[in-house]
Design a protein around this motif. Sequence first.
Motif, PDB file in Angstrom:
ATOM      1  N   LEU A  31       0.883  -1.083  -0.089  1.00  0.00           N
ATOM      2  CA  LEU A  31       0.073  -0.136   0.091  1.00  0.00           C
ATOM      3  C   LEU A  31       0.935   1.237   0.097  1.00  0.00           C
ATOM      4  CD1 LEU A  31      -2.459  -1.020   2.933  1.00  0.00           C
ATOM      5  CD2 LEU A  31      -3.137  -0.919   0.723  1.00  0.00           C
ATOM      6  N   GLY A  32       0.305   2.452  -0.424  1.00  0.00           N
ATOM      7  CA  GLY A  32       0.939   3.602  -0.353  1.00  0.00           C
ATOM      8  C   GLY A  32       0.840   4.311   0.815  1.00  0.00           C
ATOM      9  N   PRO A  33       1.690   5.101   1.198  1.00  0.00           N
ATOM     10  CA  PRO A  33       1.461   5.825   2.721  1.00  0.00           C
ATOM     11  C   PRO A  33       0.089   6.405   2.812  1.00  0.00           C
ATOM     12  CG  PRO A  33       3.067   7.040   1.290  1.00  0.00           C
ATOM     13  CD  PRO A  33       2.712   5.644   0.651  1.00  0.00           C
TER      14      PRO A  33
ATOM     15  N   THR B 294      -5.613   4.248   3.859  1.00  0.00           N
ATOM     16  CA  THR B 294      -6.625   4.367   4.917  1.00  0.00           C
ATOM     17  C   THR B 294      -6.547   2.933   5.461  1.00  0.00           C
ATOM     18  OG1 THR B 294      -8.749   3.671   4.033  1.00  0.00           O
ATOM     19  CG2 THR B 294      -8.031   6.029   4.186  1.00  0.00           C
ATOM     20  N   VAL B 295      -6.812   2.704   6.925  1.00  0.00           N
ATOM     21  CA  VAL B 295      -6.928   1.429   7.651  1.00  0.00           C
ATOM     22  C   VAL B 295      -8.040   0.712   6.887  1.00  0.00           C
ATOM     23  CG1 VAL B 295      -7.631   0.092   9.614  1.00  0.00           C
ATOM     24  CG2 VAL B 295      -5.823   2.240   9.620  1.00  0.00           C
ATOM     25  N   ALA B 296      -9.143   1.190   6.380  1.00  0.00           N
ATOM     26  CA  ALA B 296     -10.277   0.619   5.845  1.00  0.00           C
ATOM     27  C   ALA B 296      -9.531  -0.245   4.610  1.00  0.00           C
ATOM     28  CB  ALA B 296     -11.277   1.636   5.470  1.00  0.00           C
ATOM     29  N   GLU B 297      -8.785   0.659   3.617  1.00  0.00           N
ATOM     30  CA  GLU B 297      -8.361  -0.105   2.639  1.00  0.00           C
ATOM     31  C   GLU B 297      -7.586  -1.341   2.958  1.00  0.00           C
ATOM     32  OE1 GLU B 297      -7.028   2.803  -0.459  1.00  0.00           O
ATOM     33  OE2 GLU B 297      -7.223   4.318   1.096  1.00  0.00           O
ATOM     34  N   ALA B 298      -6.591  -1.153   3.846  1.00  0.00           N
ATOM     35  CA  ALA B 298      -5.981  -2.306   4.268  1.00  0.00           C
ATOM     36  C   ALA B 298      -6.544  -3.395   4.616  1.00  0.00           C
ATOM     37  CB  ALA B 298      -4.778  -1.610   5.395  1.00  0.00           C
ATOM     38  N   LEU B 299      -7.512  -3.289   5.274  1.00  0.00           N
ATOM     39  CA  LEU B 299      -8.524  -4.314   5.912  1.00  0.00           C
ATOM     40  C   LEU B 299      -9.112  -4.897   4.806  1.00  0.00           C
ATOM     41  CD1 LEU B 299      -9.879  -2.660   9.198  1.00  0.00           C
ATOM     42  CD2 LEU B 299      -8.287  -4.574   9.083  1.00  0.00           C
ATOM     43  N   ALA B 300      -9.655  -4.183   3.777  1.00  0.00           N
ATOM     44  CA  ALA B 300     -10.244  -4.821   2.858  1.00  0.00           C
ATOM     45  C   ALA B 300      -9.315  -5.588   2.082  1.00  0.00           C
ATOM     46  CB  ALA B 300     -10.790  -3.686   1.603  1.00  0.00           C
ATOM     47  N   ARG B 301      -8.108  -5.240   1.735  1.00  0.00           N
ATOM     48  CA  ARG B 301      -7.108  -6.219   1.183  1.00  0.00           C
ATOM     49  C   ARG B 301      -6.759  -7.543   2.011  1.00  0.00           C
ATOM     50  NH1 ARG B 301      -3.465  -3.387  -2.113  1.00  0.00           N
ATOM     51  NH2 ARG B 301      -2.556  -5.328  -2.451  1.00  0.00           N
TER      52      ARG B 301
ATOM     53  N   SER C 153      -1.166 -11.426   7.172  1.00  0.00           N
ATOM     54  CA  SER C 153      -0.595 -11.335   8.601  1.00  0.00           C
ATOM     55  C   SER C 153      -0.133  -9.656   8.650  1.00  0.00           C
ATOM     56  CB  SER C 153       0.273 -12.045   9.352  1.00  0.00           C
ATOM     57  OG  SER C 153       1.518 -11.934   8.662  1.00  0.00           O
ATOM     58  N   MET C 154       0.145  -9.274   7.614  1.00  0.00           N
ATOM     59  CA  MET C 154       0.910  -7.933   7.702  1.00  0.00           C
ATOM     60  C   MET C 154       0.767  -7.261   6.271  1.00  0.00           C
ATOM     61  SD  MET C 154       5.181  -7.866   7.768  1.00  0.00           S
ATOM     62  CE  MET C 154       5.023  -8.741   9.392  1.00  0.00           C
ATOM     63  N   VAL C 155       0.728  -5.922   6.172  1.00  0.00           N
ATOM     64  CA  VAL C 155       0.807  -5.246   4.962  1.00  0.00           C
ATOM     65  C   VAL C 155       1.851  -4.250   4.803  1.00  0.00           C
ATOM     66  CG1 VAL C 155      -1.692  -5.020   4.798  1.00  0.00           C
ATOM     67  CG2 VAL C 155      -0.488  -3.322   5.930  1.00  0.00           C
ATOM     68  N   PHE C 156       2.607  -4.222   3.561  1.00  0.00           N
ATOM     69  CA  PHE C 156       3.787  -3.292   3.509  1.00  0.00           C
ATOM     70  C   PHE C 156       3.545  -1.917   2.925  1.00  0.00           C
ATOM     71  CE2 PHE C 156       4.678  -7.801   3.416  1.00  0.00           C
ATOM     72  CZ  PHE C 156       5.457  -8.142   4.546  1.00  0.00           C
TER      73      PHE C 156
END
Length: 429
Positions: free
Chosen positions: A288-290, A293-300, A312-315
Amino acid sequence: MASARVFVARLAGLAVFGPDGERIGKVRDVVVSLRVDSHPPRVLGLVVDLSARRSIFVPMLRVSDIAGSAVTLASGSVNLRSFDQRANETLVLGELLNSPVTVRDSGEDGVVVDVAIEPTRTRDWAITRVAVRFRRTRLARRARVDVHGWENVSGLDVAAAQGADRLLAVFDSMRPADVAAALSRLPDERQHQVVDALDDERLADVFEELSESDQRELLAYLDDDRAADVLEAMSPDDAADLLGELPDDEAGRLLGLMEPGESEPVRRLMRYEWDTAGGLMTPEPITLGPDATVAEALARIRNPEVPPALASMVFVVRPPTATPTGRYLGCVHAQQLLRAAPFELVAGMVDTELSQIGPETGLGGVTRWFATYNLVAGPVVDAQNHLLGAVTVDDVLDHLLPQGWRDRDLGPAEVGRGSANGRPGAHHA
């Protein structure tokens, strides 16, 4: 309580009574779910002929007692629809009896004349004994019948006793790793039938769980175009491992048949030695880019196609976000995302302290990294601070275990597991 052991042939025609003593019908057959290994198959239930000249399915959990002349049901509802045999089900009286079998310890051939079922500790029922009739000899006036444990009789597992269509139906309900284990035990002809019938995505999932030798043999069976399609559907790191086992000319030919967008990450992985982080990693972590949002990360990470370890983690990286990415900024653990507000930016919670893994780091170094940080995924970053991919703990274990570990049976590959009602997808009336 139901009897400890019952021979199925004696059940045929027994009256079936409800909990209040009313006669419901009579037993016509017993439904079982054969397995892909030698373990006893589970008994799903009874086929009961109603007085209205129609048959229904009664789960074994509804059977409270089997006496000498009757079967009594416990309280509870059953499906009153007409019985419709499913692809992964086998009728004992209608299909198993008279099947040819071989007794393992003696090598004698015979036919099944009866089977015994009995309850297990979990209240399930299973076939535990097989009565086998052998040919008459000159010295014996009557054919000999012996009773053997299920594990001592071959020829009644799914692969041997069922057609390819039933075998495929059973595989549909199994995890890829269990399908791979079962597939490796099948004769070549049946293996090829299964491979021909599976779609590319499902076959790719199974290929990823096969041993190297089985992968090579089945890949050689496929024509080049389909082999390339299966390789495209595999994870790039698994495809790279498989191609690395092939001669250079064969691997080059298959890479040339793959779509450029699918072959490019595989080619990148093949530049590294198999026992380095670069050779172990997947080039498709969650990036993900900086400003995400958290919502976007959770969707992924909720994407069901993302393996649990990678979820387990996003970069977090600077553009471009496809590997090799722009500058690597750090990672965010899934637990952090779950505790944060959906509108927060992932840049505000980046873990910058976690050490990175270089692509040339050997297997020993990668193993120590996982042991040190107690994580299941780690970033692989080059000297220019570009994220190249992620190593997951399952890939490390795959290379740490002894060669051929996939060929060993873990035991839980039971097929046709039912609901609490005793039969997959059964409905209550």
